[in-house]
Design a protein around this motif. Structure first.
Motif, PDB file in Angstrom:
ATOM      1  N   GLY A  13      -9.059  -0.190   4.870  1.00  0.00           N
ATOM      2  CA  GLY A  13      -7.945  -1.107   5.045  1.00  0.00           C
ATOM      3  C   GLY A  13      -6.775  -0.721   4.169  1.00  0.00           C
ATOM      4  O   GLY A  13      -6.820   0.261   3.418  1.00  0.00           O
ATOM      5  N   THR A  14      -5.749  -1.530   4.247  1.00  0.00           N
ATOM      6  CA  THR A  14      -4.574  -1.319   3.413  1.00  0.00           C
ATOM      7  C   THR A  14      -4.809  -1.919   2.036  1.00  0.00           C
ATOM      8  O   THR A  14      -4.426  -1.349   1.022  1.00  0.00           O
ATOM      9  N   PHE A  15      -5.463  -3.063   2.001  1.00  0.00           N
ATOM     10  CA  PHE A  15      -5.818  -3.747   0.758  1.00  0.00           C
ATOM     11  C   PHE A  15      -4.598  -4.013  -0.118  1.00  0.00           C
ATOM     12  O   PHE A  15      -4.660  -3.930  -1.337  1.00  0.00           O
ATOM     13  N   ASP A  16      -3.480  -4.367   0.532  1.00  0.00           N
ATOM     14  CA  ASP A  16      -2.275  -4.750  -0.197  1.00  0.00           C
ATOM     15  C   ASP A  16      -2.393  -6.228  -0.567  1.00  0.00           C
ATOM     16  O   ASP A  16      -2.935  -7.017   0.205  1.00  0.00           O
ATOM     17  N   SER A  42      -3.056   5.489   3.376  1.00  0.00           N
ATOM     18  CA  SER A  42      -2.058   6.260   2.634  1.00  0.00           C
ATOM     19  C   SER A  42      -0.703   5.562   2.694  1.00  0.00           C
ATOM     20  O   SER A  42      -0.500   4.647   3.492  1.00  0.00           O
ATOM     21  N   ASN A  43       0.226   6.012   1.872  1.00  0.00           N
ATOM     22  CA  ASN A  43       1.571   5.430   1.883  1.00  0.00           C
ATOM     23  C   ASN A  43       2.225   5.541   3.256  1.00  0.00           C
ATOM     24  O   ASN A  43       2.817   4.587   3.753  1.00  0.00           O
ATOM     25  N   VAL A  44       2.099   6.719   3.884  1.00  0.00           N
ATOM     26  CA  VAL A  44       2.715   6.931   5.197  1.00  0.00           C
ATOM     27  C   VAL A  44       2.077   6.016   6.237  1.00  0.00           C
ATOM     28  O   VAL A  44       2.759   5.335   7.004  1.00  0.00           O
ATOM     29  N   PHE A  45       0.751   5.970   6.261  1.00  0.00           N
ATOM     30  CA  PHE A  45       0.030   5.156   7.227  1.00  0.00           C
ATOM     31  C   PHE A  45       0.314   3.667   6.990  1.00  0.00           C
ATOM     32  O   PHE A  45       0.543   2.906   7.929  1.00  0.00           O
ATOM     33  N   ALA A  46       0.328   3.238   5.726  1.00  0.00           N
ATOM     34  CA  ALA A  46       0.537   1.823   5.393  1.00  0.00           C
ATOM     35  C   ALA A  46       1.971   1.379   5.613  1.00  0.00           C
ATOM     36  O   ALA A  46       2.222   0.187   5.830  1.00  0.00           O
ATOM     37  N   SER A  47       2.921   2.305   5.567  1.00  0.00           N
ATOM     38  CA  SER A  47       4.329   1.926   5.708  1.00  0.00           C
ATOM     39  C   SER A  47       4.626   1.294   7.063  1.00  0.00           C
ATOM     40  O   SER A  47       5.614   0.585   7.228  1.00  0.00           O
ATOM     41  N   LYS A  48       3.734   1.500   8.030  1.00  0.00           N
ATOM     42  CA  LYS A  48       3.887   0.879   9.345  1.00  0.00           C
ATOM     43  C   LYS A  48       3.732  -0.645   9.260  1.00  0.00           C
ATOM     44  O   LYS A  48       4.146  -1.365  10.148  1.00  0.00           O
ATOM     45  N   LYS A  49       3.116  -1.117   8.167  1.00  0.00           N
ATOM     46  CA  LYS A  49       2.894  -2.549   7.997  1.00  0.00           C
ATOM     47  C   LYS A  49       4.018  -3.234   7.226  1.00  0.00           C
ATOM     48  O   LYS A  49       3.992  -4.439   7.048  1.00  0.00           O
ATOM     49  N   ASP A  53       2.473  -2.111  -1.542  1.00  0.00           N
ATOM     50  CA  ASP A  53       2.337  -1.387  -2.797  1.00  0.00           C
ATOM     51  C   ASP A  53       1.907   0.046  -2.503  1.00  0.00           C
ATOM     52  O   ASP A  53       1.323   0.330  -1.450  1.00  0.00           O
ATOM     53  N   SER A  54       2.143   0.951  -3.455  1.00  0.00           N
ATOM     54  CA  SER A  54       1.759   2.347  -3.251  1.00  0.00           C
ATOM     55  C   SER A  54       0.245   2.469  -3.100  1.00  0.00           C
ATOM     56  O   SER A  54      -0.518   1.625  -3.585  1.00  0.00           O
ATOM     57  N   CYS A  55      -0.167   3.534  -2.456  1.00  0.00           N
ATOM     58  CA  CYS A  55      -1.594   3.790  -2.269  1.00  0.00           C
ATOM     59  C   CYS A  55      -2.298   3.893  -3.621  1.00  0.00           C
ATOM     60  O   CYS A  55      -3.376   3.339  -3.807  1.00  0.00           O
ATOM     61  N   ASP A  56      -1.684   4.587  -4.566  1.00  0.00           N
ATOM     62  CA  ASP A  56      -2.289   4.715  -5.901  1.00  0.00           C
ATOM     63  C   ASP A  56      -2.490   3.353  -6.545  1.00  0.00           C
ATOM     64  O   ASP A  56      -3.526   3.098  -7.159  1.00  0.00           O
ATOM     65  N   THR A  57      -1.512   2.467  -6.405  1.00  0.00           N
ATOM     66  CA  THR A  57      -1.627   1.117  -6.966  1.00  0.00           C
ATOM     67  C   THR A  57      -2.755   0.352  -6.297  1.00  0.00           C
ATOM     68  O   THR A  57      -3.595  -0.264  -6.960  1.00  0.00           O
ATOM     69  N   ARG A  58      -2.795   0.420  -4.960  1.00  0.00           N
ATOM     70  CA  ARG A  58      -3.831  -0.312  -4.218  1.00  0.00           C
ATOM     71  C   ARG A  58      -5.226   0.229  -4.527  1.00  0.00           C
ATOM     72  O   ARG A  58      -6.174  -0.538  -4.718  1.00  0.00           O
TER      73      ARG A  58
END
Length: 153
Positions: A13-16, A42-49, A53-58
């Motif tokens: 998941g995105t887990f934001d 990933s950041n690119v994949f999650a940016s669609k939502k 937060d950044s992937c590293d943060t999540r």
């Protein structure tokens, strides 16, 4: 409660804005799995939502939360909806939300095309906020609810 124990379980998941719906999803994976593989978009994949937060943060938030409770997990980056489950034969099950169940079905179709055994699909129902609407990262970002699903006035 689910009694089956699988050797290797996938959940992604995105887990934001890590919320109670995410906790239920991940808790289910640990209830049924000896080892849990957690994919974080990933950041690119999650940016669609939207603005997440950044992937590293999540990934860091997940690791911090889980490492206090479990030692039988691995967190990796996801660049697509399927991750390693379509390449790695060793997965036994996948835990998904009602929203992402179609991805799990597609994963099993891809696995079948490759001659791989299908994954057992465990669907976790949404966790509802106090207003009866599912808790979501989007609603949290909009300031409508908090991570517990409590309404923000």
């Amino acid at each position: 409660m689910i009694m089956v124990k699988y050797n290797r379980v996938a959940v992604g998941g995105t887990f934001d804005k890590f919320h109670y719906g995410h906790r239920k999803l991940i808790s289910t994976a640990f209830e049924i799995g000896e080892h849990v593989e957690i994919g974080v978009t990933s950041n690119v994949f999650a940016s669609k939502k939207g603005d997440v937060d950044s992937c590293d943060t999540r990934m860091g938030n997940l690791n911090e939360f889980l490492s206090q409770i479990h030692d039988n997990f691995h967190i990796s980056r996801l660049d697509d909806p399927y991750g390693p489950t379509i390449h790695d034969e060793d997965y036994d099950a996948i835990v998904v939300s009602e929203e992402t169940e179609p991805n799990a079905i597609k994963i099993n179709e891809i696995r079948a095309e490759k001659g791989m055994k299908p994954l057992d699909i465990v669907v976790v129902s949404f966790v509802l906020a106090d207003d009866g609407i599912p808790i979501s990262s989007t609603r949290i970002r909009q300031g409508k609810i908090n991570q517990k699903g409590e309404l923000i006035k």
